[in-house]
Motif scaffolding. Structure first.
Motif, PDB file in Angstrom:
ATOM      1  N   TRP A  79       1.091  -1.129   0.113  1.00 16.87           N
ATOM      2  CA  TRP A  79       0.259  -0.137  -0.602  1.00 16.87           C
ATOM      3  C   TRP A  79       1.274   0.985   0.072  1.00 16.87           C
ATOM      4  CZ3 TRP A  79      -5.693   0.356   1.057  1.00 16.87           C
ATOM      5  CH2 TRP A  79      -6.121  -0.924   0.727  1.00 16.87           C
ATOM      6  N   LEU A  80       0.176   2.512  -1.019  1.00 15.95           N
ATOM      7  CA  LEU A  80       1.161   3.527  -0.497  1.00 15.95           C
ATOM      8  C   LEU A  80       0.701   4.659   0.384  1.00 15.95           C
ATOM      9  CD1 LEU A  80       0.908   4.123  -4.207  1.00 15.95           C
ATOM     10  CD2 LEU A  80       3.035   3.277  -3.255  1.00 15.95           C
ATOM     11  N   PRO A  81       1.626   5.375   0.629  1.00 15.08           N
ATOM     12  CA  PRO A  81       0.833   5.956   1.991  1.00 15.08           C
ATOM     13  C   PRO A  81      -0.286   7.582   1.897  1.00 15.08           C
ATOM     14  CG  PRO A  81       2.948   6.788   1.435  1.00 15.08           C
ATOM     15  CD  PRO A  81       2.233   5.345   0.403  1.00 15.08           C
ATOM     16  N   ASP A  82      -1.052   7.272   0.606  1.00 18.35           N
ATOM     17  CA  ASP A  82      -2.093   7.869   0.383  1.00 18.35           C
ATOM     18  C   ASP A  82      -3.473   6.641   0.404  1.00 18.35           C
ATOM     19  OD1 ASP A  82      -1.830   6.320  -1.790  1.00 18.35           O
ATOM     20  OD2 ASP A  82      -1.535   8.167  -3.053  1.00 18.35           O
ATOM     21  N   GLY A  83      -3.021   5.543   0.719  1.00 17.54           N
ATOM     22  CA  GLY A  83      -4.030   4.467   0.903  1.00 17.54           C
ATOM     23  C   GLY A  83      -4.414   4.034  -0.312  1.00 17.54           C
ATOM     24  N   ARG A  84      -3.655   3.828  -1.130  1.00 21.15           N
ATOM     25  CA  ARG A  84      -4.020   3.617  -2.672  1.00 21.15           C
ATOM     26  C   ARG A  84      -3.083   2.262  -2.401  1.00 21.15           C
ATOM     27  NH1 ARG A  84      -2.797   7.582  -7.420  1.00 21.15           N
ATOM     28  NH2 ARG A  84      -1.502   7.894  -6.201  1.00 21.15           N
ATOM     29  N   VAL A  85      -3.671   1.022  -3.643  1.00 20.04           N
ATOM     30  CA  VAL A  85      -3.270  -0.409  -3.094  1.00 20.04           C
ATOM     31  C   VAL A  85      -1.958   0.272  -4.493  1.00 20.04           C
ATOM     32  CG1 VAL A  85      -3.433  -2.619  -3.519  1.00 20.04           C
ATOM     33  CG2 VAL A  85      -5.026  -1.377  -2.667  1.00 20.04           C
ATOM     34  N   LEU A  86      -0.642  -0.578  -4.311  1.00 21.71           N
ATOM     35  CA  LEU A  86       0.767  -0.827  -4.913  1.00 21.71           C
ATOM     36  C   LEU A  86       0.830  -1.822  -5.834  1.00 21.71           C
ATOM     37  CD1 LEU A  86       3.172   0.314  -6.205  1.00 21.71           C
ATOM     38  CD2 LEU A  86       4.585  -0.521  -3.907  1.00 21.71           C
ATOM     39  N   VAL A  87       0.659  -1.674  -6.497  1.00 19.13           N
ATOM     40  CA  VAL A  87       0.544  -3.286  -7.935  1.00 19.13           C
ATOM     41  C   VAL A  87       1.986  -3.043  -8.722  1.00 19.13           C
ATOM     42  CG1 VAL A  87      -1.224  -4.090  -9.295  1.00 19.13           C
ATOM     43  CG2 VAL A  87      -1.662  -3.068  -7.532  1.00 19.13           C
ATOM     44  N   ALA A  88       1.807  -4.121  -9.290  1.00 16.24           N
ATOM     45  CA  ALA A  88       3.163  -4.842  -9.854  1.00 16.24           C
ATOM     46  C   ALA A  88       2.578  -5.282 -11.245  1.00 16.24           C
ATOM     47  CB  ALA A  88       4.406  -5.487  -9.822  1.00 16.24           C
TER      48      ALA A  88
END
Length: 256
Positions: A79-88
């Protein structure tokens, strides 16, 4: 801790005890990651066909599908600090192994992040780290030393904080082994690799957990797995503790 077993996501207390099933999708799942507030878990699931990003709350209820990319080479990385999911993902690429990083919001809106071809991202007070993609993790391609081994790159200033104009430098540039799953634990960057194993070495040489300091130096090894223990795989952290798995067992390090 969240983990995958029997094609579903489960939760269990880190102190041990009974595990509880969080999903029941009847389809392969992988890469579950807690949100920073601990209220949600993001993961990829093949429930709708291809591997897509899903999110659910830890207290149960229906999961929500966030992506509709139709690309099996899609992984939740955190997850990123702004609440979004980090995806590759290899979505929208001419070759699916040419992964790029995306930020996916809970309403399904997504944005490609400006890191080029990459498979993982670690953001921390000491800098920004990315790894280049590889078709397999090190436990599925043991002792690989070819040209597509995943490399670790680090950007940070002398004060530790990463800035947009700072230069990227390769960490351990003489290492031919792949480096995977970077994550900041305090001021150190941990990762897994089989860099101490060799093609002509003993067959019991395993992948281990390592870390470097914020400058990319001071390499340290934190595990000593044998052939009976298996490769250290997919380490994740809350910034202090590190959890990983090997041979179907979960391991917890209280600190580095």
């Amino acid at each position: 801790v969240c983990f995958v077993a029997h094609d579903d996501v489960w939760l269990a207390p880190v102190g041990g005890g009974r595990a509880s099933r969080l999903t029941s999708d009847g389809a392969p799942a992988r890469n579950p990651r807690f949100s920073p507030d601990g209220r949600r878990v993001a993961y990829t699931s093949a429930r709708s066909g291809a591997m897509e990003v899903h999110v659910c709350t830890v207290d149960g209820g229906e999961s929500a599908q966030l992506t509709y990319w139709g690309c099996d080479v899609t992984f939740v990385e955190g997850w990123l600090p702004d609440g979004r999911v980090l995806v590759a993902s290899g979505a929208r690429q001419p070759f699916v192994r040419r992964l790029r990083l995306f930020a996916v919001a809970l309403d399904g809106a997504w944005e490609e992040l400006p890191y080029g071809v990459a498979s993982a991202l670690a953001l921390g007070p000491a800098g920004t780290a990315v790894t280049t993609p590889n078709a397999r993790d090190h436990a599925m391609w043991k002792r690989y030393r070819g040209g597509t081994a995943s490399q670790l790159w680090l950007r940070g200033s002398e004060s530790g904080e990463a800035r947009a104009h700072d230069e990227w430098t390769r960490v351990l540039p003489e290492t031919e082994a792949g480096i995977y799953n970077p994550a900041w634990v305090g001021q150190r960057l941990c990762f897994c690799s089989d860099l101490d194993a060799s093609l002509d070495g003993a067959p019991d040489e395993q992948g281990q957990l390592y870390s470097v300091d914020a400058s990319g130096g001071d390499l340290r090894r934190h595990t000593a797995h044998t052939s009976a223990d298996g490769y250290v795989r997919n380490p994740a952290t809350d910034g202090t503790r590190v959890v990983y798995h090997a041979r179907g067992r979960l391991y917890l390090l209280e600190s580095l």
